[in-house]
Design a protein around this motif. Structure first.
Motif, PDB file in Angstrom:
ATOM      1  N   PRO A   1      67.128   5.554  26.086  1.00 45.75           N
ATOM      2  CA  PRO A   1      66.272   5.708  27.267  1.00 45.75           C
ATOM      3  C   PRO A   1      65.850   4.380  27.893  1.00 45.75           C
ATOM      4  O   PRO A   1      65.822   4.242  29.119  1.00 45.75           O
ATOM      5  N   LYS A   2      65.537   3.381  27.056  1.00 45.70           N
ATOM      6  CA  LYS A   2      65.073   2.096  27.592  1.00 45.70           C
ATOM      7  C   LYS A   2      66.169   1.334  28.336  1.00 45.70           C
ATOM      8  O   LYS A   2      65.876   0.400  29.086  1.00 45.70           O
ATOM      9  N   ASP A   3      67.424   1.717  28.119  1.00 42.27           N
ATOM     10  CA  ASP A   3      68.543   1.024  28.757  1.00 42.27           C
ATOM     11  C   ASP A   3      69.080   1.748  29.984  1.00 42.27           C
ATOM     12  O   ASP A   3      70.122   1.376  30.522  1.00 42.27           O
ATOM     13  N   ARG A   4      68.397   2.778  30.441  1.00 39.92           N
ATOM     14  CA  ARG A   4      68.910   3.584  31.555  1.00 39.92           C
ATOM     15  C   ARG A   4      68.351   3.167  32.912  1.00 39.92           C
ATOM     16  O   ARG A   4      68.718   3.716  33.936  1.00 39.92           O
ATOM     17  N   ASP A   5      67.395   2.243  32.921  1.00 38.90           N
ATOM     18  CA  ASP A   5      66.817   1.744  34.173  1.00 38.90           C
ATOM     19  C   ASP A   5      66.196   2.874  34.987  1.00 38.90           C
ATOM     20  O   ASP A   5      66.393   2.988  36.198  1.00 38.90           O
TER      21      ASP A   5
ATOM     22  N   ILE B   1      68.717  13.428  31.714  1.00 37.58           N
ATOM     23  CA  ILE B   1      68.881  12.229  32.547  1.00 37.58           C
ATOM     24  C   ILE B   1      68.087  11.065  31.941  1.00 37.58           C
ATOM     25  O   ILE B   1      68.558   9.928  31.900  1.00 37.58           O
ATOM     26  N   ALA B   2      66.886  11.391  31.436  1.00 38.57           N
ATOM     27  CA  ALA B   2      66.016  10.349  30.877  1.00 38.57           C
ATOM     28  C   ALA B   2      66.463   9.880  29.499  1.00 38.57           C
ATOM     29  O   ALA B   2      65.977   8.860  29.009  1.00 38.57           O
ATOM     30  N   GLY B   3      67.359  10.625  28.854  1.00 38.25           N
ATOM     31  CA  GLY B   3      67.796  10.261  27.510  1.00 38.25           C
ATOM     32  C   GLY B   3      66.930  10.833  26.417  1.00 38.25           C
ATOM     33  O   GLY B   3      67.018  10.421  25.259  1.00 38.25           O
ATOM     34  N   LEU B   4      66.073  11.805  26.773  1.00 37.21           N
ATOM     35  CA  LEU B   4      65.184  12.426  25.792  1.00 37.21           C
ATOM     36  C   LEU B   4      65.793  13.672  25.172  1.00 37.21           C
ATOM     37  O   LEU B   4      65.234  14.234  24.232  1.00 37.21           O
TER      38      LEU B   4
END
Length: 301
Positions: A43-47, A20-23
């Protein structure tokens, strides 16, 4: 929404949160946040913001600078950073500690700083990775209450992963049970506790559930044993005590695994009724009139 992913170690909880976090890369399926497909988003674009078990604070920075660091990296204007940090500190009751460094704080205070740092970024989704597992019970209850307050007052979706059923009982709206890398059951907390459908759910909801069945072989032929399932009955009227007070009939509790959620009782109980058949039947009739309780005969009357 407030949802908890729960399950034993190795079931895939942390991996799910990291996807979910993009990691972690999603190898199959689609992830939507606020109706937007996020599989390939950075990750920085997932709000979103994430809170870890280990706090992950910078020891050389003050509480204020820890909370402001991510905003500075995003080149947020200085005045806005100050406003966001102080607003988050107010919500998490950290204003008196803004000039202190993490080593001068308790474990609970450090976790509050980690949550406040996450809130300062104004996320749509807050991810909590075993955020209370290293804390004592009283501090855990305090932190969970704050997270619940954030969810309700700020309208932020909260996703928590835990192996502690006490966390599920305390705060969430919905629960998803993971086992072997799959979501094997999900629903409202009341649904899961009242009628767990899978073996994984039953192990978590009633870890001592097998004890009652193992005891059955020891019952005498004239024992009258029943199993009660509590599906949200009121905790204001304890059933065994009210049975004794209103009918004069005493019963024995052989085993019980119940939980109170918002003043409602969920779980099961094994009772031995009086050997006198008439009294046993009167007790059964009384119990069957109680709302939120179902009765199953284990040994016949």
């Amino acid at each position: 929404e407030f949802i908890v992913f729960v399950g034993p170690s190795g079931c895939g909880k942390s991996t799910t949160l990291r996807m979910i976090a993009g990691l972690e890369e999603i190898s199959y399926g689609e992830l939507y946040i606020d109706d937007k497909l996020m599989n390939s988003a950075a990750p920085k674009d997932r709000d979103i913001a994430m809170v870890f078990q280990s706090y992950a604070l910078y020891p050389q920075m003050t509480v204020y600078n820890n909370m402001a660091y991510a905003l500075k990296l995003r080149k947020v204007p200085k005045a806005e950073i100050d406003a966001r940090v102080r607003a988050a500190a107010e919500i998490l009751r950290l204003t008196p500690y803004l000039d202190r460094k993490p080593r001068a704080l308790s474990g609970g205070q450090r976790q509050r700083v980690a949550i406040a740092r996450a809130l300062a970024t104004d996320p749509k989704v807050l991810l909590c990775d075993e955020a209370t597992s290293a804390l004592d019970p009283d501090t855990t209850r305090s932190i969970l209450g704050l997270i619940r307050e954030i969810n309700q007052k700020m309208g932020i979706t909260v996703v928590v992963i835990t192996h502690q059923m006490s966390v599920v009982e305390a705060i969430c709206d919905r629960v998803a049970i993971l086992d072997g890398g799959q979501v094997v059951e999900e629903g409202t907390v009341q649904e899961i506790f009242a009628k767990p459908k899978t073996a994984a759910a039953r192990r978590l909801v009633a870890p001592g559930g097998g004890k009652a069945s193992r005891e059955l072989a020891s019952f005498a032929p004239d024992d009258h044993v029943i199993r009660l399932t509590f599906n949200g009955s009121s905790t204001e009227k304890p059933l065994v005590a009210s049975l004794a007070a209103e009918t004069g009939i005493l019963v024995s509790v052989l085993s019980a695994d119940t939980r109170d959620l918002n003043q409602k009782c969920f779980g099961s109980m094994l009772l031995r009724l009086p050997r006198d058949v008439a009294e046993a039947r009167r007790a059964m009739e009384y119990i069957r009139t109680q709302p939120g309780v179902t009765v199953e005969e284990v040994t016949g009357l």
